[in-house]
Write an enzyme that holds these catalytic residues in place. Sequence first.
Site, PDB file in Angstrom:
ATOM      1  N   SER A 297       0.860  -1.194   0.000  1.00 25.74           N
ATOM      2  CA  SER A 297       0.000   0.000   0.000  1.00 25.74           C
ATOM      3  C   SER A 297       0.884   1.228   0.000  1.00 25.74           C
ATOM      4  CB  SER A 297      -0.871   0.024   1.250  1.00 25.74           C
ATOM      5  OG  SER A 297      -0.121   0.488   2.360  1.00 25.74           O
ATOM      6  N   ASP A 298       0.370   2.327  -0.461  1.00 21.86           N
ATOM      7  CA  ASP A 298       1.040   3.593  -0.206  1.00 21.86           C
ATOM      8  C   ASP A 298       0.981   3.817   1.311  1.00 21.86           C
ATOM      9  OD1 ASP A 298       2.307   6.016  -0.430  1.00 21.86           O
ATOM     10  OD2 ASP A 298       1.048   6.750  -2.047  1.00 21.86           O
TER      11      ASP A 298
END
Length: 781
Positions: A297-298
């Site tokens: 994920s960011d």
Amino acid sequence: MAGTEGMLLLPLMMTITVVMMQAALFPQAEAGEPPYSCGPRSASVAQGYAFCDARLPASRRAADLVARLTVAEKVAQLGDEASGVPRLGVPPYKWWSEGLHGLSYWGHGMHFDGSVRGITSFPQVLLTAASFDDKLWFRIGQAIGTEARALYNLGQAEGLTIWSPNVNIFRDPRWGRGQETPGEDPATASKYAVAFVQGLQGSSPAALQTSACCKHATAYDLEDWNGVARYNFNAKVTAQDLADTYNPPFKSCVVDGKATCIMCAYTGINGVPACANSDLLTKTVRGEWGLEGYVSSDCDAVAIMRDAQRYAPTPEDTVAVAIKAGLDLNCGNYTQVHGMAAIQQGKLTEKDVDKALTNLFTVRMRLGHFDGDPRSNGVYGHLGAADVCTKAHKDLALEAAQDGIVLLKNDGGILPLDRSAVASAAVIGPNANDPFALDGNYFGPPCETTTPLQAIQSYVKGVRFLAGCSSAACVFAATGQAVALASSSDHVILFMGLSQEQEKEGLDRTSLLLPGMQQSLITAVASAAKRPVILVLLTGGPVDITFAKNNPKIGAILWAGYPGQAGGLAIAKVLFGDHNPSGRLPVTWYPEEFTKVPMTDMRMRADPATGYPGRSYRFYQGNPVYKFGYGLSYSKFSRRLVSGTKPGRPNTNLLADLTAKPTADGGASYHVEEIGAEGCEQLKFPAVVEVQNHGPMDGKHSVLMFLRWPNATAGVSRPMSQLVGFQSQHVRAGEKVRVGFEVSPCEHLSRATENGKKVIDRGSHLLMVEEDDGWEISFEA
Ligand SMILES: *[C@@H]1O[C@H](CO)[C@@H](O)[C@H](O)[C@H]1NC(C)=O
Ligand SMILES: *[C@@H]1O[C@H](CO)[C@@H](O)[C@H](O)[C@H]1NC(C)=O
């Protein structure tokens, strides 16, 4: 990446306690082992555990390791700072490192306080993209990967997973992170992704040099506009735009580049956050594209999904929905903190977690993290301090900056300057002598830096310098002093543009004009100067400099991006004719009026009914300040498609069995799916372009080949033109060379329909390498 300010993260004490207890129970398990797994004295090796057996396939070894972990140990692996498992001799691991244009301070995986204190700082990506040279991009990736390995062997890196490149399409000129990307064109971004990833990862899939990560899937290109922030932005994206604009770089990255990671964005895509989007992560990225690697994920995207986007009711639901959608790793600790409760509440199964962990450990196996001392690694073990900031890497940083610089204006051939004829020069501007103006964002400590002022001083004597403004913001300008200096100097070179104060992660621009007093300062200096002045712009994103383009007292304009450690030298070499510029703009330079368009409008295609102008050279209906692909040289080049080199036409016989389906504008088209992979292979044909350098200087030239549809109408919203490919070649003055292209009609001559399907139109297509000369390719079964 995001800061975590304001996020409520409740630690789940149990996870922590369990992990600590195990550490206490088996403190001596691997006593004396340095921080790596499966060394010669390792108990796991002694036990014959399969995960230490380098002869087995990486995925087998990963599955074996995962099967030995307790639930708590598993959950502790789900964040970018993964816990160690002392009883198995597994040290902690840091997933987050960055290497966008050189190793970076950003992330937690690398530090520069050991025997290595500096790394090679290449130009910010957008400038490198302007070279339109994928061999150069590959070599930069390779150099960064080598430096990462060296740091790892030296104990200055706690990971080899690099969260680069950023291949989002530079959709809107205001975007603060456009500087990090290869620009607005999907074909260019795709080629960049492949070249950079292959360089970074090395040539052996079984022994990765480092792991590359293409980010941020997908349709992420807004930081903050009019109260809409990247954390809560729901991008409304059509299937057509996804298919022919937003997704191609990610697809190429996985399919052709074999990247071992994809990072999902914060963006909500048509209502579903990217990191909870199983259509994107599982069906498309892992299924259709065949990702062999992990999905990250960011940073804090999972927490944000709940706290900013309110996508799921509880933290446990949020963690479960992301991992079930196909997320393997969360940057941040949200999944580590809430994962155990999600399992206990039955929202997430241990099997879901196993799947994620197997993907994660397989990449670490391929990186050699379970093969003992990294310095005994057969392929990369020899790398050390002597492989960082080598002469070759420093030269490459210079080459990249030189090849990227774009000459936008050169009236009357004012450039190059003859150094022996420059008696005195005034260097004016806040970007002339600021080392940070060379870096862009995501930088590390450069091995050495030459500012433009220093480089110019190495060419000519009698240089006088005035910053003129204290920073690029240029709230106050020392116009009087600047005018006095200009009027008493032989030549004037201005270093203006932007800085990270105007454009960066978290910060988009609201205007495309030069900030503050810059325009009036430049104009005043230009009027006072004895000769037309030279304007050098250090910026990431494009600026509207119509005033300078049209001002005859501004003789030459260069765009030099954020050119990295050797940027000053590269600029000076171009100014004094030691390098012939060949860069071409990788993004459209729009006029200021473009800022009327809401940044949140994701549509690429124009909508004349509402005055929406469309985006990028493919669809923008307005008059750009400078066009995509624009760039001058000190030489005159011509290009010609050589039609004599048969076979140079597609084999269209195989379309005979297919029915062309009617299109909205009365034409007809063949569906690429129906042509099939084998048919697409057979349709490929070569195209040869002859490039001539008419002189007077040797130089590089990048041939950009575009496609046009001769009788296209707006009805089916084809791009006005579309880049097929590019080739970059050094050509001596007076010389003619040939460069070859392979044209794949399914890939290059197709377009996306409204439902995102690829079709090839029946009838004519034009391949263009000059404005007014096309090569007609007809599809008629
Ligand atoms: C999780 O991360 C946040 C933000 O960095 C930090 O404040 C918190 O202490 C962390 N929690 C645990 C359990 O590590
Ligand atoms: C272009 O026009 C020709 C002649 O009118 C027609 O045969 C052809 O199908 C058209 N091509 C496209 C792409 O619409």
